[in-house]
Design an enzyme around this catalytic site. Sequence first.
Site, mmCIF file in Angstrom:
data_model
loop_
_atom_site.group_PDB
_atom_site.id
_atom_site.type_symbol
_atom_site.label_atom_id
_atom_site.label_comp_id
_atom_site.label_asym_id
_atom_site.label_seq_id
_atom_site.Cartn_x
_atom_site.Cartn_y
_atom_site.Cartn_z
ATOM 1 N N GLU A 124 1.014 -1.261 -0.136
ATOM 2 C CA GLU A 124 0.001 -0.012 -0.035
ATOM 3 C C GLU A 124 0.768 1.334 0.088
ATOM 4 O O GLU A 124 0.344 2.390 0.243
ATOM 5 C CB GLU A 124 -1.008 -0.098 1.173
ATOM 6 C CG GLU A 124 -1.930 -1.362 0.851
ATOM 7 C CD GLU A 124 -2.827 -1.305 2.250
ATOM 8 O OE1 GLU A 124 -2.723 -0.413 3.080
ATOM 9 O OE2 GLU A 124 -3.644 -2.301 2.346
ATOM 10 N N LYS A 150 -15.894 -0.932 2.785
ATOM 11 C CA LYS A 150 -15.176 -1.597 1.586
ATOM 12 C C LYS A 150 -16.256 -2.245 0.700
ATOM 13 O O LYS A 150 -16.745 -3.247 1.138
ATOM 14 C CB LYS A 150 -14.226 -2.759 2.201
ATOM 15 C CG LYS A 150 -13.109 -2.256 2.634
ATOM 16 C CD LYS A 150 -12.001 -3.344 3.349
ATOM 17 C CE LYS A 150 -10.772 -2.897 4.058
ATOM 18 N NZ LYS A 150 -10.271 -4.083 4.691
#
Length: 444
Positions: free
Chosen positions: A215, A352
């Site tokens: 990430e 999400k």
Amino acid sequence: MATITVVKARQIFDSRGNPTVEVDIHTSNGIKVTAAVPSGASTGIYEALELRDGGSDYLGKGVSKAVGNVNNIIGPALIGKDPTQQTAIDNFMVHELDGTQNEWGWCKQKLGANAILAVSLAVCKAGAVVSGIPLYKHIANLAGNPKIVLPVPAFNVINGGSHAGNKLAMQEFMILPVGAASFKEAMKMGVEVYHHLKSVIKKKYGQDATNVGDEGGFAPNIQENKEGLELLKTAIEKAGYTGKVVIGMDVAASEFYSEDKTYDLNFKEENNNGSQKISGDALKDLYKSFVAEYPIVSIEDPFDQDDWEHYAKMTTECGTEVQIVGDDLLVTNPKRVAKAIAEKSCNALLLKVNQIGSVTESIEAVKMSKKAGWGVMTSHRSGETEDTFIADLAVGLSTGQIKTGAPCRSERLAKYNQLLRIEEELGSEAIYAGVNFRKPVEPY
């Protein structure tokens, strides 16, 4: 009225080199949109089914079944439908075309959440273009949200847990520029702290330690969690943003929860002697000591996804000064959100879209959370694409917070850059959530 004329899926690759699903939708008035879905590394067991092929190709991670389900089942059934009718289309796909259910609701086990979501996202994009409005505005309209707010970015700058090869048990250490006056200024603060952090890490751990993880964060060879917090505190000070940039954590504790109901802080060490196994209460007290010493405003997944008891204790004891975010606990599932609200298990939702598998169900989970007085943090997954849908989603639903990685790696920056464009487009009407990130708007 424009209608859907083509729905076409293909296999593309995410930021980890794993296959994922992308869908094109064409409409009768000549519009074409594309949407792609992400995938996670630390996935909650209650997430809707991500359909993978199995077998040896792509190490079992191919998505040709999901692609086939779009091209052969979902696509043909959507021809002639109006893409502005998001709820009707999502419900049709989820309830009628798929129809699988478990104790937590619609689990998408027939067609795959990755197939359904790719279409759901593309329908949403098409609906916005057909309506002649930006995607964030279309999403706001779908949710009935009258006030649009730009989110505070939560940059994941130090990686541990399942995202990194170091000894760190806890998965993410984040910085949140709550003291900025605009999203543009928040980016400046985040980027400057990130570069100061890089220098601090290089000096202390050597050049190799500044390699980045999935990430975009750093994964230095830190031995224990407090060391990560100390590095952030130092970098924030060096950048001159003490008090303006605060800290968030994603512990992903389900990853180190043992059968014997303890948490093993040394879970990455093979054949470890169990000396760092602690109880849920001891872990809660460890968090409280962190909160007392560092400017921590958010802790995500502090306990296992089935440890409702310790979640509730933690929320009661520190929920006013710190948001307790449910990710694996809630998996963006309206039924699990309802249980957590009833039991006061946490006070923030991690949003999400691919955990639940449709835009409509995601909006429902957000609205429930906001009505309960919770915070909402929109989130990427560790395996991302260049798709920027979640940037518009965070703005359209005024979630107040977004985490989509460090300010590094193009699939992460794609989202942050889209937020810069949105802020510019809104001009004088742009509102940045800032210190109100937990409650940027009244429930809608």
